[in-house]
Write an enzyme that holds these catalytic residues in place. Structure first.
Site, PDB file in Angstrom:
ATOM      1  N   ASN A  84      -2.648  -0.010   6.965  1.00 61.51           N
ATOM      2  CA  ASN A  84      -2.061  -1.265   7.461  1.00 61.51           C
ATOM      3  C   ASN A  84      -1.110  -1.925   6.447  1.00 61.51           C
ATOM      4  O   ASN A  84      -0.915  -3.124   6.453  1.00 61.51           O
ATOM      5  CB  ASN A  84      -3.158  -2.215   7.938  1.00 61.51           C
ATOM      6  N   ARG A 124      -1.353 -14.573   4.292  1.00 62.47           N
ATOM      7  CA  ARG A 124      -2.278 -13.922   5.241  1.00 62.47           C
ATOM      8  C   ARG A 124      -1.666 -13.936   6.641  1.00 62.47           C
ATOM      9  O   ARG A 124      -1.748 -12.965   7.376  1.00 62.47           O
ATOM     10  CB  ARG A 124      -3.632 -14.644   5.287  1.00 62.47           C
ATOM     11  N   HIS A 130      -2.041  -5.466   1.500  1.00 56.50           N
ATOM     12  CA  HIS A 130      -3.247  -6.258   1.249  1.00 56.50           C
ATOM     13  C   HIS A 130      -2.808  -7.676   0.924  1.00 56.50           C
ATOM     14  O   HIS A 130      -1.799  -7.870   0.245  1.00 56.50           O
ATOM     15  CB  HIS A 130      -4.029  -5.698   0.046  1.00 56.50           C
ATOM     16  N   PHE A 162     -15.730   4.416   6.535  1.00 56.09           N
ATOM     17  CA  PHE A 162     -14.341   4.714   6.160  1.00 56.09           C
ATOM     18  C   PHE A 162     -14.053   4.411   4.692  1.00 56.09           C
ATOM     19  O   PHE A 162     -12.899   4.503   4.261  1.00 56.09           O
ATOM     20  CB  PHE A 162     -13.367   3.934   7.062  1.00 56.09           C
ATOM     21  N   TYR A 211     -12.741  -3.371  -3.085  1.00 54.75           N
ATOM     22  CA  TYR A 211     -13.259  -3.198  -1.723  1.00 54.75           C
ATOM     23  C   TYR A 211     -14.791  -3.157  -1.710  1.00 54.75           C
ATOM     24  O   TYR A 211     -15.396  -2.494  -0.870  1.00 54.75           O
ATOM     25  CB  TYR A 211     -12.670  -1.934  -1.097  1.00 54.75           C
ATOM     26  N   THR A 241      -5.918  -7.474  10.569  1.00 54.75           N
ATOM     27  CA  THR A 241      -6.194  -6.234   9.848  1.00 54.75           C
ATOM     28  C   THR A 241      -5.724  -4.994  10.610  1.00 54.75           C
ATOM     29  O   THR A 241      -5.033  -4.139  10.046  1.00 54.75           O
ATOM     30  CB  THR A 241      -7.717  -6.127   9.558  1.00 54.75           C
ATOM     31  N   ARG A 299       2.258  -6.419   9.363  1.00 53.35           N
ATOM     32  CA  ARG A 299       1.508  -5.330  10.004  1.00 53.35           C
ATOM     33  C   ARG A 299       1.999  -5.105  11.437  1.00 53.35           C
ATOM     34  O   ARG A 299       2.104  -3.964  11.889  1.00 53.35           O
ATOM     35  CB  ARG A 299       0.016  -5.637   9.966  1.00 53.35           C
ATOM     36  N   GLU A 355      -8.717 -11.606  -7.618  1.00 58.75           N
ATOM     37  CA  GLU A 355      -7.831 -10.458  -7.413  1.00 58.75           C
ATOM     38  C   GLU A 355      -6.610 -10.504  -8.331  1.00 58.75           C
ATOM     39  O   GLU A 355      -6.154  -9.466  -8.816  1.00 58.75           O
ATOM     40  CB  GLU A 355      -7.399 -10.386  -5.946  1.00 58.75           C
ATOM     41  N   LYS A 370       0.838  -1.204   0.000  1.00 58.10           N
ATOM     42  CA  LYS A 370       0.000   0.000   0.000  1.00 58.10           C
ATOM     43  C   LYS A 370       0.876   1.257   0.000  1.00 58.10           C
ATOM     44  O   LYS A 370       2.081   1.196   0.257  1.00 58.10           O
ATOM     45  CB  LYS A 370      -0.930  -0.048   1.210  1.00 58.10           C
TER      46      LYS A 370
HETATM   47  P1  IDP Z   1      -7.968  -7.209   5.273  1.00 61.03           P
HETATM   48  O1  IDP Z   1      -7.177  -6.197   4.476  1.00 61.03           O
HETATM   49  O2  IDP Z   1      -7.228  -7.643   6.511  1.00 61.03           O
HETATM   50  O3  IDP Z   1      -8.446  -8.368   4.436  1.00 61.03           O
HETATM   51  P2  IDP Z   1     -10.682  -6.116   5.140  1.00 61.03           P
HETATM   52  O4  IDP Z   1     -11.743  -6.290   6.185  1.00 61.03           O
HETATM   53  O5  IDP Z   1     -10.855  -6.832   3.854  1.00 61.03           O
HETATM   54  O6  IDP Z   1      -9.283  -6.462   5.840  1.00 61.03           O
HETATM   55  O7  IDP Z   1     -10.565  -4.548   4.885  1.00 61.03           O
HETATM   56  C1  IDP Z   1      -9.845  -4.058   3.783  1.00 61.03           C
HETATM   57  C2  IDP Z   1      -9.053  -2.850   4.231  1.00 61.03           C
HETATM   58  O8  IDP Z   1      -9.953  -1.833   4.694  1.00 61.03           O
HETATM   59  C3  IDP Z   1      -8.119  -3.107   5.411  1.00 61.03           C
HETATM   60  O9  IDP Z   1      -6.893  -3.685   5.028  1.00 61.03           O
HETATM   61  C4  IDP Z   1      -7.959  -1.712   5.971  1.00 61.03           C
HETATM   62  O10 IDP Z   1      -7.030  -0.954   5.217  1.00 61.03           O
HETATM   63  C5  IDP Z   1      -9.344  -1.128   5.767  1.00 61.03           C
HETATM   64  N1  IDP Z   1     -10.192  -1.294   6.957  1.00 61.03           N
HETATM   65  C6  IDP Z   1     -10.799  -2.423   7.393  1.00 61.03           C
HETATM   66  N2  IDP Z   1     -11.501  -2.203   8.525  1.00 61.03           N
HETATM   67  C7  IDP Z   1     -11.333  -0.884   8.803  1.00 61.03           C
HETATM   68  C8  IDP Z   1     -11.826  -0.016   9.866  1.00 61.03           C
HETATM   69  O11 IDP Z   1     -12.571  -0.438  10.769  1.00 61.03           O
HETATM   70  N3  IDP Z   1     -11.415   1.276   9.813  1.00 61.03           N
HETATM   71  C9  IDP Z   1     -10.629   1.782   8.835  1.00 61.03           C
HETATM   72  N4  IDP Z   1     -10.154   1.017   7.834  1.00 61.03           N
HETATM   73  C10 IDP Z   1     -10.498  -0.302   7.811  1.00 61.03           C
HETATM   74 MG    MG Z   2      -9.788  -8.347   2.862  1.00 60.15          MG
END
Ligand code: IDP
Ligand code: MG
Length: 157
Positions: free
Chosen positions: A112, A85, A115, A57, A49, A91, A102, A126, A9
């Protein structure tokens, strides 16, 4: 063998940490079969997304993902999706275990740093989303026997 999609990212690009993160995957024994820098668009992020479109957000997340180009990696290995993963960590970077990417490189839920695909179906979609078919490569790996036992890398998955 499995393939999975990783995005480095904008935080990683801005902090000049691309090499460190890529090195982690290489050192672990994952093979890079696709790699490119690309500027993400609203269109691709709406798809990528789509599960978060209702979240408050969502726009902020998309803005953070377009701040600079990202680096997309297609990584290959036995159980690569799960391995990567686990290397990424949970996350929210503040909850991520030290030793994960992370957990070692961020302190944020949104910012974070990486991805990683979360399952076989998402990985398949993807990889196609971020790479054209001729941007992912099949080439012989000479050190498979040093990375795995034959019954690990030959089994059908
Ligand atoms: P992941 O990246 O661990 O698979 P996902 O739930 O798919 O998590 O969310 C995608 C991305 O959205 C996360 O990597 C993060 O950057 C962002 N994200 C997820 N949950 C939150 C939140 O509660 N607040 C702000 N950003 C979030
Ligand atoms: Mg995800």
């Amino acid at each position: 063998m499995e393939r999975t999609l990783v995005l480095l990212k904008p935080g990683i690009i801005q902090r000049n940490l691309m090499g460190e993160i890529i090195t982690r995957f290489e050192r672990r024994g994952l093979r890079i079969v696709g790699m490119k820098m690309m500027q993400l668009t609203d269109e691709i992020l709406n798809e990528h997304y789509s599960h978060l479109v209702e979240k408050p957000f969502f726009q902020s997340l998309k803005d953070s993902m377009t701040a600079t180009p990202v680096v997309a990696l297609c990584l290959e290995g036995v159980d690569a999706i799960r391995v990567v993963r686990m290397m990424a960590g949970t996350t929210n970077g503040r909850n991520a275990a030290p030793g994960t990417i992370r957990g070692d490189y961020c302190v944020s839920n949104q910012q974070n740093v990486v991805h990683a695909s979360d399952g076989p179906h998402t990985a398949f979609d993807e990889i196609r989303r971020f790479f054209k078919s001729d941007e992912v490569f099949d080439f012989g790996m000479t050190n498979l026997d040093r990375l795995y036992a034959p019954d690990e890398y030959n089994r059908d998955e």
